[in-house]
Design a protein around this motif. Sequence first.
Motif, PDB file in Angstrom:
ATOM      1  N   PHE A   8     -37.725  -9.173  -4.691  1.00  0.00           N
ATOM      2  CA  PHE A   8     -37.911  -9.062  -3.335  1.00  0.00           C
ATOM      3  C   PHE A   8     -37.335  -9.881  -2.908  1.00  0.00           C
ATOM      4  O   PHE A   8     -36.362  -8.811  -2.045  1.00  0.00           O
ATOM      5  CB  PHE A   8     -39.103 -10.175  -3.196  1.00  0.00           C
ATOM      6  N   ASN A   9     -36.023 -10.358  -3.549  1.00  0.00           N
ATOM      7  CA  ASN A   9     -34.827 -11.003  -2.749  1.00  0.00           C
ATOM      8  C   ASN A   9     -33.520 -10.296  -2.905  1.00  0.00           C
ATOM      9  O   ASN A   9     -32.493 -10.054  -2.521  1.00  0.00           O
ATOM     10  CB  ASN A   9     -34.440 -12.752  -3.718  1.00  0.00           C
ATOM     11  N   GLU A  10     -33.444  -8.719  -4.330  1.00  0.00           N
ATOM     12  CA  GLU A  10     -32.615  -7.484  -4.209  1.00  0.00           C
ATOM     13  C   GLU A  10     -32.875  -6.877  -3.298  1.00  0.00           C
ATOM     14  O   GLU A  10     -32.671  -6.209  -2.915  1.00  0.00           O
ATOM     15  CB  GLU A  10     -32.924  -7.048  -5.821  1.00  0.00           C
ATOM     16  N   LEU A  11     -34.281  -6.596  -2.446  1.00  0.00           N
ATOM     17  CA  LEU A  11     -34.804  -5.669  -1.280  1.00  0.00           C
ATOM     18  C   LEU A  11     -34.092  -5.404  -0.391  1.00  0.00           C
ATOM     19  O   LEU A  11     -33.558  -7.027   0.782  1.00  0.00           O
ATOM     20  CB  LEU A  11     -36.270  -5.338  -1.135  1.00  0.00           C
ATOM     21  N   ASN A  12     -33.314  -4.673  -0.192  1.00  0.00           N
ATOM     22  CA  ASN A  12     -32.815  -5.006   0.884  1.00  0.00           C
ATOM     23  C   ASN A  12     -33.549  -4.275   2.459  1.00  0.00           C
ATOM     24  O   ASN A  12     -34.793  -4.142   1.527  1.00  0.00           O
ATOM     25  CB  ASN A  12     -31.967  -3.909   1.514  1.00  0.00           C
ATOM     26  N   ILE A  13     -33.062  -4.574   3.449  1.00  0.00           N
ATOM     27  CA  ILE A  13     -34.389  -4.967   4.332  1.00  0.00           C
ATOM     28  C   ILE A  13     -35.457  -2.901   4.806  1.00  0.00           C
ATOM     29  O   ILE A  13     -36.356  -3.462   4.755  1.00  0.00           O
ATOM     30  CB  ILE A  13     -34.440  -5.405   6.235  1.00  0.00           C
ATOM     31  N   TYR A  14     -33.916  -2.310   4.326  1.00  0.00           N
ATOM     32  CA  TYR A  14     -34.646  -0.726   4.737  1.00  0.00           C
ATOM     33  C   TYR A  14     -36.185  -0.427   3.598  1.00  0.00           C
ATOM     34  O   TYR A  14     -37.105   0.588   4.123  1.00  0.00           O
ATOM     35  CB  TYR A  14     -33.530   0.168   5.306  1.00  0.00           C
ATOM     36  N   THR A  15     -35.127  -0.480   2.932  1.00  0.00           N
ATOM     37  CA  THR A  15     -36.470  -0.785   1.275  1.00  0.00           C
ATOM     38  C   THR A  15     -37.356  -1.223   1.216  1.00  0.00           C
ATOM     39  O   THR A  15     -37.945  -0.645   0.846  1.00  0.00           O
ATOM     40  CB  THR A  15     -35.375  -0.867   0.358  1.00  0.00           C
ATOM     41  N   LEU A  16     -37.490  -2.736   2.208  1.00  0.00           N
ATOM     42  CA  LEU A  16     -38.681  -3.082   1.628  1.00  0.00           C
ATOM     43  C   LEU A  16     -40.019  -2.091   3.147  1.00  0.00           C
ATOM     44  O   LEU A  16     -40.993  -2.440   2.677  1.00  0.00           O
ATOM     45  CB  LEU A  16     -38.626  -4.573   3.069  1.00  0.00           C
ATOM     46  N   ASP A  42     -45.630 -10.442  -3.371  1.00  0.00           N
ATOM     47  CA  ASP A  42     -44.647  -9.627  -3.722  1.00  0.00           C
ATOM     48  C   ASP A  42     -43.640 -11.011  -3.778  1.00  0.00           C
ATOM     49  O   ASP A  42     -42.372 -10.455  -4.183  1.00  0.00           O
ATOM     50  CB  ASP A  42     -44.838  -8.453  -2.387  1.00  0.00           C
ATOM     51  N   VAL A  43     -43.456 -11.621  -2.639  1.00  0.00           N
ATOM     52  CA  VAL A  43     -42.501 -12.389  -2.781  1.00  0.00           C
ATOM     53  C   VAL A  43     -42.223 -13.296  -3.894  1.00  0.00           C
ATOM     54  O   VAL A  43     -41.580 -13.969  -4.321  1.00  0.00           O
ATOM     55  CB  VAL A  43     -42.093 -13.575  -1.944  1.00  0.00           C
ATOM     56  N   HIS A  44     -42.947 -13.233  -5.279  1.00  0.00           N
ATOM     57  CA  HIS A  44     -43.069 -14.244  -6.449  1.00  0.00           C
ATOM     58  C   HIS A  44     -41.914 -13.555  -7.246  1.00  0.00           C
ATOM     59  O   HIS A  44     -41.515 -12.607  -6.862  1.00  0.00           O
ATOM     60  CB  HIS A  44     -44.313 -14.140  -7.463  1.00  0.00           C
ATOM     61  N   PRO A  45     -40.538 -15.108  -7.382  1.00  0.00           N
ATOM     62  CA  PRO A  45     -39.374 -14.453  -8.393  1.00  0.00           C
ATOM     63  C   PRO A  45     -39.580 -14.105  -8.986  1.00  0.00           C
ATOM     64  O   PRO A  45     -38.368 -13.023  -9.696  1.00  0.00           O
ATOM     65  CB  PRO A  45     -38.995 -15.868  -8.346  1.00  0.00           C
ATOM     66  N   GLN A  46     -41.023 -13.455  -9.414  1.00  0.00           N
ATOM     67  CA  GLN A  46     -41.375 -12.710 -11.030  1.00  0.00           C
ATOM     68  C   GLN A  46     -41.706 -11.363 -11.461  1.00  0.00           C
ATOM     69  O   GLN A  46     -41.342 -10.575 -11.560  1.00  0.00           O
ATOM     70  CB  GLN A  46     -42.092 -13.554 -12.315  1.00  0.00           C
ATOM     71  N   THR A  47     -42.001 -10.753 -10.334  1.00  0.00           N
ATOM     72  CA  THR A  47     -42.801  -9.685  -9.708  1.00  0.00           C
ATOM     73  C   THR A  47     -41.724  -8.625  -9.420  1.00  0.00           C
ATOM     74  O   THR A  47     -40.138  -8.872  -8.663  1.00  0.00           O
ATOM     75  CB  THR A  47     -43.831  -9.714  -7.876  1.00  0.00           C
ATOM     76  N   HIS A  49     -40.466  -4.797  -8.586  1.00  0.00           N
ATOM     77  CA  HIS A  49     -41.227  -3.705  -7.818  1.00  0.00           C
ATOM     78  C   HIS A  49     -40.219  -2.530  -7.916  1.00  0.00           C
ATOM     79  O   HIS A  49     -39.168  -2.781  -8.446  1.00  0.00           O
ATOM     80  CB  HIS A  49     -40.268  -3.687  -6.384  1.00  0.00           C
ATOM     81  N   ILE A  50     -40.945  -1.370  -8.840  1.00  0.00           N
ATOM     82  CA  ILE A  50     -40.750  -0.119  -8.854  1.00  0.00           C
ATOM     83  C   ILE A  50     -40.562   0.918  -8.422  1.00  0.00           C
ATOM     84  O   ILE A  50     -41.432   1.369  -7.614  1.00  0.00           O
ATOM     85  CB  ILE A  50     -41.281   0.158 -10.546  1.00  0.00           C
ATOM     86  N   ILE A  51     -39.477   0.849  -8.167  1.00  0.00           N
ATOM     87  CA  ILE A  51     -39.273   2.174  -6.983  1.00  0.00           C
ATOM     88  C   ILE A  51     -38.665   3.599  -7.121  1.00  0.00           C
ATOM     89  O   ILE A  51     -37.109   3.432  -8.057  1.00  0.00           O
ATOM     90  CB  ILE A  51     -38.126   1.774  -5.628  1.00  0.00           C
ATOM     91  N   LEU A  52     -38.834   4.563  -6.014  1.00  0.00           N
ATOM     92  CA  LEU A  52     -38.539   5.552  -6.241  1.00  0.00           C
ATOM     93  C   LEU A  52     -38.329   6.176  -5.225  1.00  0.00           C
ATOM     94  O   LEU A  52     -38.807   6.259  -4.405  1.00  0.00           O
ATOM     95  CB  LEU A  52     -38.215   6.487  -6.636  1.00  0.00           C
ATOM     96  N   GLN A  53     -36.840   6.425  -4.902  1.00  0.00           N
ATOM     97  CA  GLN A  53     -36.628   6.567  -2.413  1.00  0.00           C
ATOM     98  C   GLN A  53     -36.143   8.380  -3.127  1.00  0.00           C
ATOM     99  O   GLN A  53     -35.414   8.680  -4.106  1.00  0.00           O
ATOM    100  CB  GLN A  53     -35.075   5.514  -2.710  1.00  0.00           C
ATOM    101  N   LYS A  54     -36.421   9.006  -2.347  1.00  0.00           N
ATOM    102  CA  LYS A  54     -35.110  10.071  -1.928  1.00  0.00           C
ATOM    103  C   LYS A  54     -35.000   9.736  -0.325  1.00  0.00           C
ATOM    104  O   LYS A  54     -35.050   9.756   0.644  1.00  0.00           O
ATOM    105  CB  LYS A  54     -36.569  11.601  -1.903  1.00  0.00           C
ATOM    106  N   GLY A  55     -33.180   9.865  -0.103  1.00  0.00           N
ATOM    107  CA  GLY A  55     -33.278   9.545   0.779  1.00  0.00           C
ATOM    108  C   GLY A  55     -33.538   8.432   0.900  1.00  0.00           C
ATOM    109  O   GLY A  55     -33.257   6.965   0.525  1.00  0.00           O
ATOM    110  N   ASP A  56     -33.698   7.526   2.100  1.00  0.00           N
ATOM    111  CA  ASP A  56     -33.712   6.734   2.269  1.00  0.00           C
ATOM    112  C   ASP A  56     -35.959   6.147   2.619  1.00  0.00           C
ATOM    113  O   ASP A  56     -36.147   5.038   3.203  1.00  0.00           O
ATOM    114  CB  ASP A  56     -33.762   5.757   3.842  1.00  0.00           C
TER     115      ASP A  56
END
Length: 153
Positions: A8-16, A42-47, A49-56
Amino acid sequence: MQWQVLTFNELNIYTLYSLLQLRVDVFVVEQNCPYPELDDKDVHPQTQHIILQKGDKVIAYSRVLAPDIGFADFPAIGRVCVAQTARRLGLGQVLMSESLKVVNSLWPNTDIHISAQCYLQQFYQELGFKPAGEPYLEDDIPHLKMIKPVNIS
């Protein structure tokens, strides 16, 4: 396009914003299921997030929960979703493969649990998951607890 695995802490606000938008689009709007999407997991330190983005835009997403966060004593994968515009491209299988890699790297030699929508039972069985009980309603949608035993790759 490249898969990302972020806390969660590594997510930027746009990706979130984009991943939450995808989850709401799929689980709340598309499935017509009002439920509490923001559940503090979502915010738990061990959670993870697996993400695939196309553009933003996030087009495929899942989250991996540590043991005791999802199912007692076992890691879990949840919130598995692919954007409508990206379906039928095989991303669901790749997303689950990436999610399984994350679980196996963080918690090797343990069963993996999911709460699967019943209509996806065959999809998850093809990935090695086995039904573990009777169907039940979760947010008015039939679900089935499924487990991927540690000895199945």
